[in-house]
Design a protein around this motif. Structure first.
Motif, PDB file in Angstrom:
ATOM      1  N   LYS A 267       1.463   2.172   3.777  1.00 47.85           N
ATOM      2  CA  LYS A 267       1.300   1.040   4.680  1.00 47.85           C
ATOM      3  C   LYS A 267       1.570  -0.296   3.989  1.00 47.85           C
ATOM      4  O   LYS A 267       1.744  -1.310   4.664  1.00 47.85           O
ATOM      5  CB  LYS A 267      -0.110   1.059   5.267  1.00 47.85           C
ATOM      6  CG  LYS A 267      -0.394   2.305   6.111  1.00 47.85           C
ATOM      7  CD  LYS A 267      -1.845   2.366   6.548  1.00 47.85           C
ATOM      8  CE  LYS A 267      -2.121   3.634   7.363  1.00 47.85           C
ATOM      9  NZ  LYS A 267      -3.551   3.743   7.737  1.00 47.85           N
ATOM     10  N   ASN A 268       1.583  -0.283   2.647  1.00 44.87           N
ATOM     11  CA  ASN A 268       1.826  -1.509   1.876  1.00 44.87           C
ATOM     12  C   ASN A 268       2.841  -1.244   0.769  1.00 44.87           C
ATOM     13  O   ASN A 268       2.520  -1.307  -0.425  1.00 44.87           O
ATOM     14  CB  ASN A 268       0.509  -2.014   1.258  1.00 44.87           C
ATOM     15  CG  ASN A 268      -0.539  -2.335   2.301  1.00 44.87           C
ATOM     16  OD1 ASN A 268      -0.535  -3.396   2.884  1.00 44.87           O
ATOM     17  ND2 ASN A 268      -1.442  -1.383   2.535  1.00 44.87           N
TER      18      ASN A 268
ATOM     19  N   LYS B 288       3.359  -3.504  -2.519  1.00 48.49           N
ATOM     20  CA  LYS B 288       2.308  -3.710  -3.519  1.00 48.49           C
ATOM     21  C   LYS B 288       2.247  -2.540  -4.491  1.00 48.49           C
ATOM     22  O   LYS B 288       2.574  -1.399  -4.134  1.00 48.49           O
ATOM     23  CB  LYS B 288       0.957  -3.887  -2.831  1.00 48.49           C
ATOM     24  CG  LYS B 288       0.861  -5.126  -1.967  1.00 48.49           C
ATOM     25  CD  LYS B 288      -0.521  -5.263  -1.349  1.00 48.49           C
ATOM     26  CE  LYS B 288      -0.625  -6.509  -0.479  1.00 48.49           C
ATOM     27  NZ  LYS B 288      -1.961  -6.640   0.138  1.00 48.49           N
TER      28      LYS B 288
ATOM     29  N   ILE C 267      -3.426  -1.969  -4.767  1.00 55.46           N
ATOM     30  CA  ILE C 267      -3.889  -1.326  -3.534  1.00 55.46           C
ATOM     31  C   ILE C 267      -5.205  -0.594  -3.771  1.00 55.46           C
ATOM     32  O   ILE C 267      -6.117  -0.627  -2.937  1.00 55.46           O
ATOM     33  CB  ILE C 267      -2.814  -0.361  -2.996  1.00 55.46           C
ATOM     34  CG1 ILE C 267      -1.580  -1.161  -2.550  1.00 55.46           C
ATOM     35  CG2 ILE C 267      -3.345   0.470  -1.847  1.00 55.46           C
ATOM     36  CD1 ILE C 267      -0.409  -0.315  -2.139  1.00 55.46           C
TER      37      ILE C 267
END
Length: 625
Positions: free
Chosen positions: A547-548, A551, A556
């Motif tokens: 989802k990221n 990063k 995270i």
């Protein structure tokens, strides 16, 4: 899938044709790259193609039908990715030796006999997928075999050939192709019809796929295409194109057998009824001049034919959700119509019962007859009905030899007649290539590791379970697994479980895992190695990384509160849980271990390693006994 039929009694025979793109640096007959592109088009070429006679004066029936559609073709060319060879404005270059060597490797792994001379041939193709009107192909190997759980299957031939152009658009005026795919080297692997069970054909396709993936072949959507040939004793050979989902193969077989059996029933019933096909095409504009049917009102011309004795047979279901009328419609659609109406389904589509009665009276049909209606421009309507007439007459033959397209629901759809041998010619621009021991021996002495051997090796070398080793190999994850272990110290079982199950589960939960690659997995296991997270946090961390994707893993992990707690903090949390459950510990003694572990792991949420939690919980219980 339940055993719906007695396959042996039906005389079921199947064979596979598998087309696999090779991961070479350049195309088979030029030096252009083998990658697909989405750049702006530099040049568009327009062509019309027509069939030609073979040396015996015959025309291939599939090519003849394609020519009847009178299609125009546009080809998109690119200055830096295609050349004059793909445009058919320059003779082909010499055969790509890298592709030849790779094809010999595959042939050897399948126990094939390599030919002494490779002759490049021209195979006539006029569906527009090649600018020249033919595909360059050659026979490389024969008489191989593959041992399966159901017995040995003969691999009849392996051919080395060029892939077709990529279809990107079709409309009423032309079909548009992109030339980036045209010329990518392919191997075509053909089995004999010695496959007799639907589950066996799935297994054979899987095993051939595993052999291919042990070599340098392209991966991904569209790089491998599987065609399935099916027949039963009273039927005919049917080629089903584009079977992408291996798990769907048994259902496709069952549905095709069902279709052939139904067509045989229809043939017998037509014979019993002394049925016939009226070849007259009737103008029906007068019948429907006041119709409320939007489809008929919008058409310039309404035409119809009479199928004598066909009443009730057009609507018979021959595959799940598909009727005999669908077969007739498939032929009509080749001429440009969107479909047809027939009296087995009327009244419907805005056509009233009164209009149906008027139609039957106008055409003077008997109750045993069926009527087919097509509404379109006059020329197209006539051409479509001519095709319906042709297909209806063929119903008296039962099952037809034809090529069909695989559909996502397990059904199939008519594409064209089955190609014949009247379409192969010697390529005059490419000399034959002698395949000597000097070419073959170095390849045979450096063969890649086959899947079964790889599974046994990684099972023993990394002390994996049978299941994990099988999953890694079956899902083509074994190389990634070993490459990761070369770069970082990780527990092999945990890594294998992450690759085989955690990623699969996340995908099934609807998580987009496309951003997770080898480096992503390494970054996660590096955090475990550095004592930043526990292995119990792996799946949750990877989900957050999906989802990221911009990063890094540590950032995270911090944001998601997944980093490990200090030892004192872990002991304090577990001690508090044990204190709150003193009565259970007194009553169950060490039997309280399971419930306390569950409570502790839930509270810690992956912030402590499971083995450490287990040790501290045990100590807390012993302290209170």
């Amino acid at each position: 899938m339940s055993e719906k039929y007695d396959w042996k009694e039906l005389g079921l025979k199947m064979g596979l044709e598998i087309h696999q793109q090779l991961n070479t640096k350049s195309k088979l007959f030029c030096s252009c790259p083998t990658e697909l592109i989405d750049d702006d088009v530099d040049l568009t070429i327009r062509r019309n193609l027509r069939p030609t006679q073979s040396e015996l004066g015959q025309i291939d029936r599939a090519a003849l039908q394609e020519s009847m559609r009178k299609l125009n073709f546009n080809y998109e060319s690119f200055d830096k990715h295609t050349c004059l060879v793909e445009c058919d404005d320059e003779p082909p270059h010499s055969l790509n030796r890298e592709a030849l060597d790779l094809a010999i490797t595959i042939s050897t792994l399948l126990n094939m006999h390599i030919v002494d001379e490779f002759h490049t041939m021209r195979k006539q193709v006029i569906d527009g997928s090649n600018t020249s009107g033919f595909q360059r192909t050659g026979l490389l190997a024969t008489d191989g075999y593959l041992d399966t759980p159901y017995g040995r299957v003969v691999i009849e031939t392996i051919g080395l050939e060029e892939d077709a152009a990529r279809r990107v658009d079709t409309n009423s005026e032309f079909t548009e192709f992109r030339l980036d795919r045209l010329g990518i080297p392919l191997v075509e692997i053909t089995t004999d019809p010695s496959i007799h069970h639907p589950k066996q054909v799935e297994e054979v396709a899987y095993m051939i796929g595993q052999v291919l993936r042990s070599t340098n072949v392209k991966r991904g959507l569209g790089t491998i295409r599987q065609d399935l040939n099916i027949s039963i004793a009273k039927g005919a050979r049917v080629e089903i194109k584009g079977v992408q989902n291996l798990e769907l193969m048994p259902l496709i077989v069952e549905r095709e057998v069902e279709r052939q059996l139904k067509l045989i029933e229809i043939k017998d019933e037509l014979t019993n009824r002394n049925a016939s096909v009226d070849e007259t095409i009737y103008d029906l504009n007068e019948v429907f001049n006041d119709t409320d049917s939007k489809i008929l009102k919008s058409a310039k011309s309404i035409k119809g034919i009479i199928l004598k004795g066909f009443n009730g047979l057009i609507g018979i279901e021959i595959q799940k959700g598909r009727r005999f009328g669908t077969e007739l419609s498939s032929y009509a659609k080749k001429m440009g119509v969107s479909g047809l109406f027939h009296t087995d389904e009327l009244p419907a589509y805005g056509i009233s019962q009164e209009e149906v009665d008027k139609l039957k009276k106008y055409l003077k049909t008997s109750p045993e007859d069926a009527i087919i209606i097509v509404a379109h421009d006059e020329d197209i309507a006539v051409s479509a009905l001519e095709e319906v007439i042709r297909r209806a007459k063929l119903a008296f033959d039962g099952v037809l030899e034809e090529t069909r397209k695989s559909l996502d629901d397990g059904n199939t759809e008519y594409m064209r007649p089955l190609a014949t041998a009247n379409r192969m010619y010697q390529e005059t621009d490419i000399p034959l290539l002698k395949i000597t021991d000097e070419i073959i021996d170095p390849i045979k002495n450096n063969l890649p590791e086959l899947p079964d051997a790889k599974k046994e090796r990684i099972l023993k070398e990394y002390n994996l379970s049978e299941d994990l080793a099988s999953q890694l190999v079956r899902r083509n994850l074994a190389d990634n697994f070993e490459n990761i272990l070369k770069e970082i110290k990780a527990d092999p079982t945990t890594l294998a479980s992450t690759l085989s199950y955690d990623l699969r589960d996340l995908k099934r939960e609807g998580i987009d895992i496309s951003s997770i690659n080898k480096d992503s997995i390494i970054s996660v296991f590096k955090l475990i190695e550095d004592g930043k997270i526990s292995k119990d946090a792996i799946k949750e961390l990877i989900e957050a990384m999906c989802k990221n994707p911009s990063k890094d893993a540590l950032t995270i992990a911090d944001e998601e509160n997944l980093t490990l707690l200090g030892l004192d903090d872990v002991k304090k949390i577990i001690s508090e849980i044990a204190e709150a459950n003193n009565s259970m510990i007194s009553e169950r003694k060490m039997g309280a271990m399971g419930p306390l572990m569950g409570m502790s792991m839930k509270k810690l949420k992956g912030k402590a390693d499971g083995s450490l939690v287990n040790k501290i919980v045990k100590e807390e219980i012993e302290k209170r006994l």
